[in-house]
Each structure stands twice: as C-alpha cells, then as structure tokens.
Design an enzyme around this catalytic site. Structure first.
Site, PDB file in Angstrom:
ATOM      1  N   PHE A  37     -14.666 -19.477 -18.801  1.00  0.00           N
ATOM      2  CA  PHE A  37     -14.087 -18.400 -19.616  1.00  0.00           C
ATOM      3  C   PHE A  37     -13.692 -17.206 -18.739  1.00  0.00           C
ATOM      4  O   PHE A  37     -12.529 -16.765 -18.757  1.00  0.00           O
ATOM      5  CB  PHE A  37     -15.126 -18.003 -20.681  1.00  0.00           C
ATOM      6  CG  PHE A  37     -14.847 -16.730 -21.431  1.00  0.00           C
ATOM      7  CD1 PHE A  37     -13.579 -16.445 -21.936  1.00  0.00           C
ATOM      8  CD2 PHE A  37     -15.875 -15.816 -21.661  1.00  0.00           C
ATOM      9  CE1 PHE A  37     -13.340 -15.261 -22.657  1.00  0.00           C
ATOM     10  CE2 PHE A  37     -15.647 -14.648 -22.379  1.00  0.00           C
ATOM     11  CZ  PHE A  37     -14.378 -14.365 -22.867  1.00  0.00           C
ATOM     12  N   ASP A  64     -13.691 -25.274  -8.932  1.00  0.00           N
ATOM     13  CA  ASP A  64     -14.427 -25.613 -10.153  1.00  0.00           C
ATOM     14  C   ASP A  64     -14.634 -27.114 -10.148  1.00  0.00           C
ATOM     15  O   ASP A  64     -13.774 -27.852  -9.653  1.00  0.00           O
ATOM     16  CB  ASP A  64     -13.634 -25.192 -11.407  1.00  0.00           C
ATOM     17  CG  ASP A  64     -14.535 -24.968 -12.616  1.00  0.00           C
ATOM     18  OD1 ASP A  64     -15.247 -25.915 -12.996  1.00  0.00           O
ATOM     19  OD2 ASP A  64     -14.529 -23.862 -13.163  1.00  0.00           O
ATOM     20  N   THR A  68     -18.154 -27.992 -17.331  1.00  0.00           N
ATOM     21  CA  THR A  68     -18.224 -27.350 -18.652  1.00  0.00           C
ATOM     22  C   THR A  68     -16.918 -26.610 -18.964  1.00  0.00           C
ATOM     23  O   THR A  68     -16.895 -25.683 -19.767  1.00  0.00           O
ATOM     24  CB  THR A  68     -19.422 -26.369 -18.753  1.00  0.00           C
ATOM     25  OG1 THR A  68     -19.357 -25.449 -17.657  1.00  0.00           O
ATOM     26  CG2 THR A  68     -20.748 -27.084 -18.748  1.00  0.00           C
ATOM     27  N   VAL A  89     -19.932 -26.372  -6.330  1.00  0.00           N
ATOM     28  CA  VAL A  89     -20.423 -25.355  -5.385  1.00  0.00           C
ATOM     29  C   VAL A  89     -21.770 -25.700  -4.753  1.00  0.00           C
ATOM     30  O   VAL A  89     -22.172 -25.032  -3.794  1.00  0.00           O
ATOM     31  CB  VAL A  89     -20.502 -23.953  -6.026  1.00  0.00           C
ATOM     32  CG1 VAL A  89     -19.129 -23.450  -6.415  1.00  0.00           C
ATOM     33  CG2 VAL A  89     -21.469 -23.910  -7.195  1.00  0.00           C
ATOM     34  N   TYR A 179     -32.132 -20.812 -16.422  1.00  0.00           N
ATOM     35  CA  TYR A 179     -31.019 -19.873 -16.254  1.00  0.00           C
ATOM     36  C   TYR A 179     -31.528 -18.541 -15.703  1.00  0.00           C
ATOM     37  O   TYR A 179     -31.059 -18.060 -14.670  1.00  0.00           O
ATOM     38  CB  TYR A 179     -30.332 -19.664 -17.603  1.00  0.00           C
ATOM     39  CG  TYR A 179     -29.061 -18.852 -17.512  1.00  0.00           C
ATOM     40  CD1 TYR A 179     -27.939 -19.343 -16.847  1.00  0.00           C
ATOM     41  CD2 TYR A 179     -28.972 -17.594 -18.097  1.00  0.00           C
ATOM     42  CE1 TYR A 179     -26.770 -18.599 -16.777  1.00  0.00           C
ATOM     43  CE2 TYR A 179     -27.805 -16.846 -18.032  1.00  0.00           C
ATOM     44  CZ  TYR A 179     -26.707 -17.356 -17.368  1.00  0.00           C
ATOM     45  OH  TYR A 179     -25.547 -16.607 -17.294  1.00  0.00           O
ATOM     46  N   TYR A 193     -29.148 -11.421   2.029  1.00  0.00           N
ATOM     47  CA  TYR A 193     -27.967 -11.432   2.915  1.00  0.00           C
ATOM     48  C   TYR A 193     -27.467 -10.016   3.177  1.00  0.00           C
ATOM     49  O   TYR A 193     -26.963  -9.710   4.263  1.00  0.00           O
ATOM     50  CB  TYR A 193     -26.848 -12.311   2.322  1.00  0.00           C
ATOM     51  CG  TYR A 193     -27.003 -13.761   2.702  1.00  0.00           C
ATOM     52  CD1 TYR A 193     -28.009 -14.532   2.154  1.00  0.00           C
ATOM     53  CD2 TYR A 193     -26.158 -14.350   3.649  1.00  0.00           C
ATOM     54  CE1 TYR A 193     -28.177 -15.863   2.513  1.00  0.00           C
ATOM     55  CE2 TYR A 193     -26.314 -15.686   4.009  1.00  0.00           C
ATOM     56  CZ  TYR A 193     -27.328 -16.431   3.437  1.00  0.00           C
ATOM     57  OH  TYR A 193     -27.494 -17.739   3.806  1.00  0.00           O
TER      58      TYR A 193
END
Ligand code: UDP
Length: 353
Positions: A37, A64, A68, A89, A179, A193
C-alpha cells in the site's frame, strides 16, 4: 494515471512538500516493499513528481517479492525511470550504481497477515533490515526504516498521547509479538548502525494510515468496513468496540514520511500520524454512517481467529517532534478523509468481504 489514486490527493502532497520536493531532483532511491500500500503510493507519487515537476529526474528501484501485494500490486506499472525487481529482502542484493536513499518499507503490516505468517514477519524485519542496512553502509545511503506504532504495544494510558521516548508495553509471547518485537529489533539495528558506523538512519512509526490504494483484502478496519458497505452487509465491530485509534489520511502520511526521508535528523525515530480525533471503533461506525449515503448497520462480534486479539486498547500519537523538526502538520479532517476513501472504494472495491 491509473485509477488507484485520486489525482487531487497527489497534488495535495506536492503542495504540502513545497519546501522539500526539489531535494528529490537527480537522486536515486531504493524502495523495498514497493508493491504494498505505501510502496505503491510512493511509486505513483514519484512518477508524478518526475513527469510534472522535476527537470532532473529521480530514479527509483523497487523491490518486492509480491507475497502480500494482491492483484493490484502484481500489476507492475511501466513508469519512466522507475524499475522493478522481484526480490525477497531476506536475501542480500548487489546494486551496481549509487543509492542516495534506501526506504525500507518491506513488511507484513496487516494484523490479519502477520497472524498468518509469523515467521516471515520476523524475518523481514530482522534479516531484511540488516541486509539493507549493510547495503546502505556500502553505498553510504541515507536509510529510513518503516517501523510501526505497534512497537509501543498496549500503552500505559497515563503515557498517552505517546511520545517517541515511551519504551512500550509489549508482550514477547502473544499473537502480535512477531510483528511488534521484530519491528523493535529493526529499530535497534538502525540504532546500532547509526552509532557504530555513523550511518544516517531514521525510523518512522506510522499510526493507522488509510486511504485510496488500500487493498480490499488488506483486512484492516477501513478496507473491511468499505467492503462490507459495498456488499450491503453489517460492519463487524470486534471485541467491545471501545478500543480506540487515530486515523491518518494517506496524503498526510506520505507528506510526513517524505519529510522524515528528506529532512529527518540522523538517528531519530518519528511518530507520523494524525493525533486527533481519538475515536473508538463504535465511533468510527457512526462516522461512516455520516459520510456514506448508504444505510449502514453493524454487529459487535468476538474477535475472529484470523485477528490477533491482544490488541492495544488505545493508540494516539504525540507528533510534537515531527512538528518541531520537520514542520509536519497533518491537515485532512477525518470525515473528509473517510468520505474521499469511500468514494474511491465505491468505484474500485467489489464488495466481497
Ligand atoms: N477492527 C474491527 N473490525 C474489523 C477490523 C478491525 O472492529 O473488521 C478493529 C480492531 O479490533 C482494532 C481496530 O479496528 O481495534 C483497528 O484494527 P486494524 O486491523 O485496522 O489495525 P490495528 O490498529 O489493530 O493495527
């Protein structure tokens, strides 16, 4: 222009970003999760900026794996200077040219989907983020991580509205943990980092973004409600319906995201959302009734198994930091945003919820 977006919304974002949009000229952006989205919205916006605004084009590489992305996401648009590569990824990637910004938006963000894919959800936020931080280090790119307001968990009501320094109230064992915890580790990686290598990193914590472009099968509350309205079925209110959220219309969200990407202070996390109104799901139903010309009914139901039930009772951002550092002021009134969204879903959704 495809019919996934309202042209007037894209113009609104450009006008919100008068001070920043020139900073995109001639830059190269790597966008992960580019067919979700938010990714699709960024892409459409970048294409518009290239076509109508910048003399020196922006180049965008989109990654991508389309897991999903839905039907909308799988249809790859053919935009000049915007390139797509099917890539997961969690695998590292070599890129031959320079990259100014990495926008790491890959993730499984809808509660319905991260309940179904808990291990993939963990991997993408942890291994995926580390891979792209490494790439940013090699390329000396600015790195922006799409975190989540879920990193605050179910906040202490005394801490609301939530500021960025709130440490959160998160369960490490529960249906949302995959999540919440992985986004928290993603943020920790950015912090490391930034501290260890001096990499310019920012994390964005979006608060319930909605608008045209959301997939009907996203299963978050507003696509669900829009689809049910279209199908003339009662809206499904989960639990008590007294749980609250604030909702941020997509033009305000993309404005805030780009302000962080282009002007965020290195190392800083930013809440991006619209802090008012805070409304319950039952209040949301009442608003839907006001803005829709259809007859809307609702039913209060138990949480479906597909939905992770240990949800936050209240969620409200404090956006003072984004106001102060980035001059970020969301402006789309909730009823107006809902009305724009419903007009759009009326044309695009088939009402099969
Ligand atoms: N919700 C609901 N009916 C639905 C979908 C969601 O009542 O059909 C509620 C859910 O319990 C939550 C709120 O709406 O309180 C927002 O849920 P969503 O899945 O959009 O995102 P979340 O804020 O939980 O990440």
């Amino acid at each position: 222009m495809n019919n996934f977006y309202l042209e007037s919304d894209l113009n609104e974002i450009i006008s919100n970003l008068k001070e920043e949009v020139d900073l995109l000229a001639g830059k190269t952006i790597l966008l992960t999760g580019g067919r979700g989205f938010l990714g699709r919205y960024f892409t459409t916006f970048f294409d518009k900026v290239n076509r109508e605004y910048l003399k020196n084009s922006l180049k965008v590489v989109i990654l991508d794996n389309l897991i999903t992305a839905g039907e909308e996401g799988k249809t790859i648009p053919n935009y000049k200077n915007i390139y797509f590569k099917n890539h997961n990824v969690i695998e590292p990637i070599e890129i031959n040219h320079s990259i100014d910004y990495i926008i790491h938006a890959a993730g499984i963000a809808s509660p319905h989907y991260y309940r179904a894919y808990p291990l993939e959800t963990l991997d993408v936020s942890i291994t995926g983020t580390k891979n792209f931080l490494e790439l940013a280090r090699k390329k000396n790119s600015k790195f922006v991580f799409f975190s989540s307001s879920e990193i605050y968990g179910d906040p202490d009501p005394l801490k609301l509205p939530i500021t960025e320094d709130y440490r959160g109230s998160v369960s490490c064992q529960g249906p949302r943990a995959c999540y919440d915890e992985s986004k928290r580790v993603g943020e920790t990686l950015c912090y490391i980092y930034n501290n260890l290598y001096g990499l310019h990193t920012n994390t964005i914590r979006p608060f319930n973004v909605y608008g045209p472009g959301m997939q009907e099968k996203d299963y978050r509350v507003l696509p669900n409600f829009a689809s049910l309205i279209k199908a003339d079925k009662p809206l499904t209110v989960y639990g008590s319906g007294n749980q609250t959220r604030t909702f941020c219309y997509i033009t305000d969200a993309i404005t805030g995201f780009l302000k962080v990407i282009l002007k965020g202070i290195s190392g800083e996390p930013y809440n991006i959302g619209n802090p008012s109104p805070e409304i319950s799901v039952l209040d949301l139903v009442e608003r839907m009734k006001k803005v829709s010309d259809k007859k809307i009914t609702y039913e209060v139901i138990n949480y479906p198994n597909s939905y992770p039930a240990d949800e936050p009772n209240r969620r409200v951002p404090n956006i003072h930091k984004a106001k102060k550092d980035l001059n970020y002021f969301p402006k789309v009134d909730l009823n107006k945003g809902l009305s724009r969204f419903l007009k759009w879903t009326d044309k695009t959704y088939i009402g099969e919820n």
